[in-house]
Design an enzyme around this catalytic site. Structure first.
Site, mmCIF file in Angstrom:
data_model
loop_
_atom_site.group_PDB
_atom_site.id
_atom_site.type_symbol
_atom_site.label_atom_id
_atom_site.label_comp_id
_atom_site.label_asym_id
_atom_site.label_seq_id
_atom_site.Cartn_x
_atom_site.Cartn_y
_atom_site.Cartn_z
ATOM 1 N N ASP A 70 -2.997 -2.294 10.501
ATOM 2 C CA ASP A 70 -2.736 -2.874 9.201
ATOM 3 C C ASP A 70 -1.475 -3.776 9.225
ATOM 4 O O ASP A 70 -1.706 -4.910 8.666
ATOM 5 C CB ASP A 70 -2.485 -1.876 8.016
ATOM 6 C CG ASP A 70 -3.733 -1.069 7.429
ATOM 7 O OD1 ASP A 70 -4.857 -1.759 7.696
ATOM 8 O OD2 ASP A 70 -3.563 -0.119 6.817
ATOM 9 N N ASN A 143 1.438 -7.194 0.856
ATOM 10 C CA ASN A 143 1.578 -5.673 0.639
ATOM 11 C C ASN A 143 2.909 -5.286 -0.071
ATOM 12 O O ASN A 143 2.563 -4.947 -1.326
ATOM 13 C CB ASN A 143 1.804 -4.963 1.963
ATOM 14 C CG ASN A 143 0.911 -3.781 2.191
ATOM 15 O OD1 ASN A 143 -0.313 -3.895 1.775
ATOM 16 N ND2 ASN A 143 1.206 -2.615 2.917
ATOM 17 N N ASP A 144 3.745 -5.540 0.156
ATOM 18 C CA ASP A 144 5.268 -4.935 -0.512
ATOM 19 C C ASP A 144 6.330 -5.895 0.144
ATOM 20 O O ASP A 144 6.670 -6.443 0.984
ATOM 21 C CB ASP A 144 5.232 -3.783 -0.500
ATOM 22 C CG ASP A 144 5.326 -2.861 0.846
ATOM 23 O OD1 ASP A 144 5.726 -3.405 1.798
ATOM 24 O OD2 ASP A 144 4.871 -1.872 0.920
ATOM 25 N N ALA A 185 0.158 2.033 0.212
ATOM 26 C CA ALA A 185 0.911 2.137 1.297
ATOM 27 C C ALA A 185 2.341 2.733 1.268
ATOM 28 O O ALA A 185 2.434 4.014 0.472
ATOM 29 C CB ALA A 185 1.284 0.688 1.854
ATOM 30 N N SER A 187 4.615 2.438 -1.342
ATOM 31 C CA SER A 187 4.605 2.714 -2.813
ATOM 32 C C SER A 187 3.938 4.037 -3.183
ATOM 33 O O SER A 187 4.506 4.803 -3.830
ATOM 34 C CB SER A 187 4.052 1.638 -3.514
ATOM 35 O OG SER A 187 4.227 1.980 -4.990
ATOM 36 N N LEU A 188 2.892 4.418 -2.640
ATOM 37 C CA LEU A 188 2.111 5.550 -2.709
ATOM 38 C C LEU A 188 2.962 6.840 -2.389
ATOM 39 O O LEU A 188 3.021 7.747 -2.873
ATOM 40 C CB LEU A 188 0.650 5.570 -2.145
ATOM 41 C CG LEU A 188 -0.197 7.038 -2.259
ATOM 42 C CD1 LEU A 188 -0.306 7.160 -3.827
ATOM 43 C CD2 LEU A 188 -1.438 6.665 -1.456
#
Length: 287
Positions: A70, A143-144, A185, A187-188
């Site tokens: 990823d 993503n973040d 990702a 955050s989870l």
């Protein structure tokens, strides 16, 4: 889309899987596809690729293939978005949440080349800030964005505002602002929710908050988030966009919806929930 050229984005030089690269080349060359790779790989790949500078790789090809995990795909997403090029991932890493095929499924490339695919368009977010040397930075992330204390052994005091109004104040190790794609990702792992990719929003999740009352918040993609840190208590604060090297920040960090999107190519009919269950089971998050 008539695919005539494909750019390969690879992991770093030390981790190139030559066997997979050769198998991909066999399929693409059999279909008369021109194959591009970055010129830094020329001494390692003894195949008749077109070796080009990084920018040219994205400018001159029709599709990008990411060979890695990823992280490899996410790193390529900014340039794909900039040049409006779709990308498909071949997973050579561990989890491969965003990848469309595994390394033993390369026959799926024939579906791509025959036009049997769909485009999954993913929202991105923009992060803007000034570093400690007064250089202004803008990043577009799939993503973040991580705001952290780095190695400094104290929590940081973070204030989140919208239109000058304080939404939340966090005392925590840091803050994650993620897209729906990034919700599965970091955050989870930090306690944030899983959000469907089609939702247009931004998820703000505190990292190890001091208060049990601090929870993740889902904001509309129309919002502009302004994050500031109380410098009285925090000596250094860092921003890491999409897993990049952390940059030390001075002043306000602004996060909003990006004008760009990432276009993921899909050749399988697996639903988001099917992929979610499979990947979380692999990760050991589900029994």
């Amino acid at each position: 889309m008539d695919i005539k050229s494909i750019g390969l984005v690879l992991k770093n030089v030390e981790e190139i899987n030559i066997n997979i690269v050769e198998k991909v080349w066999e399929i693409l060359s059999a279909n008369n596809i021109s194959v591009y790779a970055e010129e830094k790989y020329a001494q390692y790949i003894k195949l008749p690729f077109i070796f080009a500078k990084k920018e040219e790789l994205f400018q001159k090809t029709d599709v990008i293939l990411s060979l890695g995990g990823d992280g490899t795909l996410i790193a390529a997403a900014r340039n794909c978005a900039k040049y409006d090029k779709p990308i498909m991932g071949i997973n050579l890493g561990h989890l491969g949440f965003l990848s469309e095929m595994e390394k033993d499924e390369l026959h799926g490339l024939n579906k791509l080349l025959s036009g049997d695919y769909t485009v999954d368009e993913r929202m991105m977010i923009t992060c803007e800030f000034t570093d400690t040397e007064d250089k202004f930075h803008t990043y577009h992330c799939l993503n973040d964005i991580i705001i952290s204390r780095g190695s400094y052994p104290r929590m940081i005091d973070i204030n989140l505002e919208i239109n000058g109004e304080t939404v939340e104040n966090y005392t925590a190790d840091g803050l994650i602002i993620s897209t729906p794609t990034g919700s599965t990702a970091y955050s989870l792992a930090a306690g944030g929710p899983v959000v469907e990719p089609g939702v247009k929003g931004m998820i703000v999740t505190p990292i190890c908050p001091h208060s049990l009352e601090n929870r993740a918040i889902l904001f509309s993609d129309e919002r502009v988030l302004e994050i500031s840190v109380n410098e009285k208590y925090n000596k250094k604060v860092f921003v890491s966009p999409d897993g990049h090297d952390s940059v030390e920040v001075k002043g306000v960090i602004t996060v909003k919806k990006s004008p760009y999107t990432t276009k993921l190519l899909r050749i399988n009919n697996k639903s988001f929930y099917s992929i979610l269950n499979d990947k979380l089971s692999e990760r050991g998050a589900k029994k």
